[in-house]
Design a protein around this motif. Structure first.
Motif, PDB file in Angstrom:
ATOM      1  N   LYS A 108       0.841  -1.210   0.000  1.00 12.19           N
ATOM      2  CA  LYS A 108       0.000   0.000   0.000  1.00 12.19           C
ATOM      3  C   LYS A 108       0.873   1.256   0.000  1.00 12.19           C
ATOM      4  CE  LYS A 108      -3.621   2.460   2.506  1.00 12.19           C
ATOM      5  NZ  LYS A 108      -4.596   2.410   3.613  1.00 12.19           N
ATOM      6  N   ARG A 109       1.870   1.295   0.880  1.00  8.44           N
ATOM      7  CA  ARG A 109       2.769   2.455   0.926  1.00  8.44           C
ATOM      8  C   ARG A 109       3.488   2.648  -0.405  1.00  8.44           C
ATOM      9  NH1 ARG A 109       3.815   0.372   6.066  1.00  8.44           N
ATOM     10  NH2 ARG A 109       5.700  -0.651   5.324  1.00  8.44           N
ATOM     11  N   ASP A 110       3.942   1.544  -1.013  1.00 10.89           N
ATOM     12  CA  ASP A 110       4.627   1.640  -2.308  1.00 10.89           C
ATOM     13  C   ASP A 110       3.699   2.181  -3.392  1.00 10.89           C
ATOM     14  OD1 ASP A 110       6.979   0.689  -1.214  1.00 10.89           O
ATOM     15  OD2 ASP A 110       6.720  -1.362  -1.984  1.00 10.89           O
ATOM     16  N   ILE A 115       1.129   4.148  -2.994  1.00  7.00           N
ATOM     17  CA  ILE A 115       0.914   5.573  -2.728  1.00  7.00           C
ATOM     18  C   ILE A 115       2.150   6.377  -3.143  1.00  7.00           C
ATOM     19  CG2 ILE A 115       0.600   7.276  -0.884  1.00  7.00           C
ATOM     20  CD1 ILE A 115      -1.099   5.070   0.562  1.00  7.00           C
ATOM     21  N   LYS A 116       3.326   5.881  -2.758  1.00  2.00           N
ATOM     22  CA  LYS A 116       4.574   6.601  -3.039  1.00  2.00           C
ATOM     23  C   LYS A 116       4.931   6.636  -4.523  1.00  2.00           C
ATOM     24  CE  LYS A 116       9.530   6.447  -2.048  1.00  2.00           C
ATOM     25  NZ  LYS A 116      10.594   5.729  -1.316  1.00  2.00           N
ATOM     26  N   HIS A 117       4.904   5.463  -5.180  1.00  4.01           N
ATOM     27  CA  HIS A 117       5.403   5.382  -6.554  1.00  4.01           C
ATOM     28  C   HIS A 117       4.338   5.639  -7.622  1.00  4.01           C
ATOM     29  CE1 HIS A 117       9.327   3.981  -5.252  1.00  4.01           C
ATOM     30  NE2 HIS A 117       8.721   3.128  -4.450  1.00  4.01           N
ATOM     31  N   TYR A 118       3.069   5.375  -7.294  1.00  4.19           N
ATOM     32  CA  TYR A 118       2.019   5.525  -8.302  1.00  4.19           C
ATOM     33  C   TYR A 118       0.941   6.525  -7.909  1.00  4.19           C
ATOM     34  CZ  TYR A 118       4.220   1.739 -10.743  1.00  4.19           C
ATOM     35  OH  TYR A 118       5.135   0.976 -11.424  1.00  4.19           O
ATOM     36  N   LYS A 119       1.130   7.170  -6.763  1.00  7.19           N
ATOM     37  CA  LYS A 119       0.195   8.210  -6.304  1.00  7.19           C
ATOM     38  C   LYS A 119      -1.247   7.719  -6.235  1.00  7.19           C
ATOM     39  CE  LYS A 119       3.708  11.040  -6.487  1.00  7.19           C
ATOM     40  NZ  LYS A 119       4.782  10.474  -5.719  1.00  7.19           N
TER      41      LYS A 119
END
Length: 192
Positions: free
Chosen positions: A159-161, A163-167
């Motif tokens: 989930k964090r990835d 949000i971070k990489h694909y907004k």
């Protein structure tokens, strides 16, 4: 007969009937087996889409018996099955909701589409993938997370990835951890 039979839910089951299974294929097959065991599975019309020549071949590849309300739709295609053949099926016989357990949403899909993203390992370990594979994974993840109405992440890290990489908006993502298969249990007999 197919026109009279509108699925409430369509599921991309192509990975579940694959003979050579990796993690995603096991996830798909195990998830379908668990869904098929639910009492509501006898009532809710569900279509399993597979990239095989015929329904018998697909039924033989499934690790469970099909509930009465479920059916298999064999739609073979040699390359780009998800984007070409499954997309065409979505135009002709669109289910109310499409579930894609293996990260690649077809180009044409219902408004209500749910996709599972297992990880973004290709970003953390780029050398484990070819350049073309990384590009495909990047584009398919980008498209799938943009076009799906809901995204299932299998961990808080995924989930964090996302949000971070694909907004991807956090409100669009549900974290649903992988289950544990019953064959994996504590061994109490030391001789085993």
């Amino acid at each position: 007969m197919r026109d009279k039979w509108r699925a409430a839910i369509g599921i991309d089951a192509s990975r579940a009937v694959t003979m050579q299974r990796t993690g995603t294929e096991h996830y798909s097959a195990s998830l379908l087996r668990a869904l098929a065991a639910l009492p509501s599975a006898q009532i809710r019309p569900i279509v399993l889409y597979v990239n095989l020549r015929d329904v018998h071949e697909a039924r033989d590849g499934l690790p469970f018996a099909l509930p009465n309300a479920w059916r298999v739709q064999a739609i073979p295609f040699p390359r780009l099955w998800t984007h070409v053949r499954l997309s065409a099926e979505m135009v002709v016989h669109r289910p109310e909701t499409l579930f894609v357990p293996s990260h690649v949403v077809p180009v044409l899909h219902p408004r209500k589409t749910v996709v599972t993203i297992h990880d973004l390992g290709y970003l953390a370990y780029p050398l484990a993938h070819t350049r073309l594979s990384r590009l495909y994974l990047h584009l398919s993840t980008w498209f799938s997370t943009r076009s799906a109405s809901r995204v299932i992440a299998i961990s808080q890290a995924t989930k964090r990835d996302l949000i971070k990489h694909y907004k991807v908006p956090a409100r669009k993502i549900s974290v649903i951890y992988h289950g544990r298969d019953a064959i994996f249990q504590r061994v109490l007999d030391e001789s085993a």
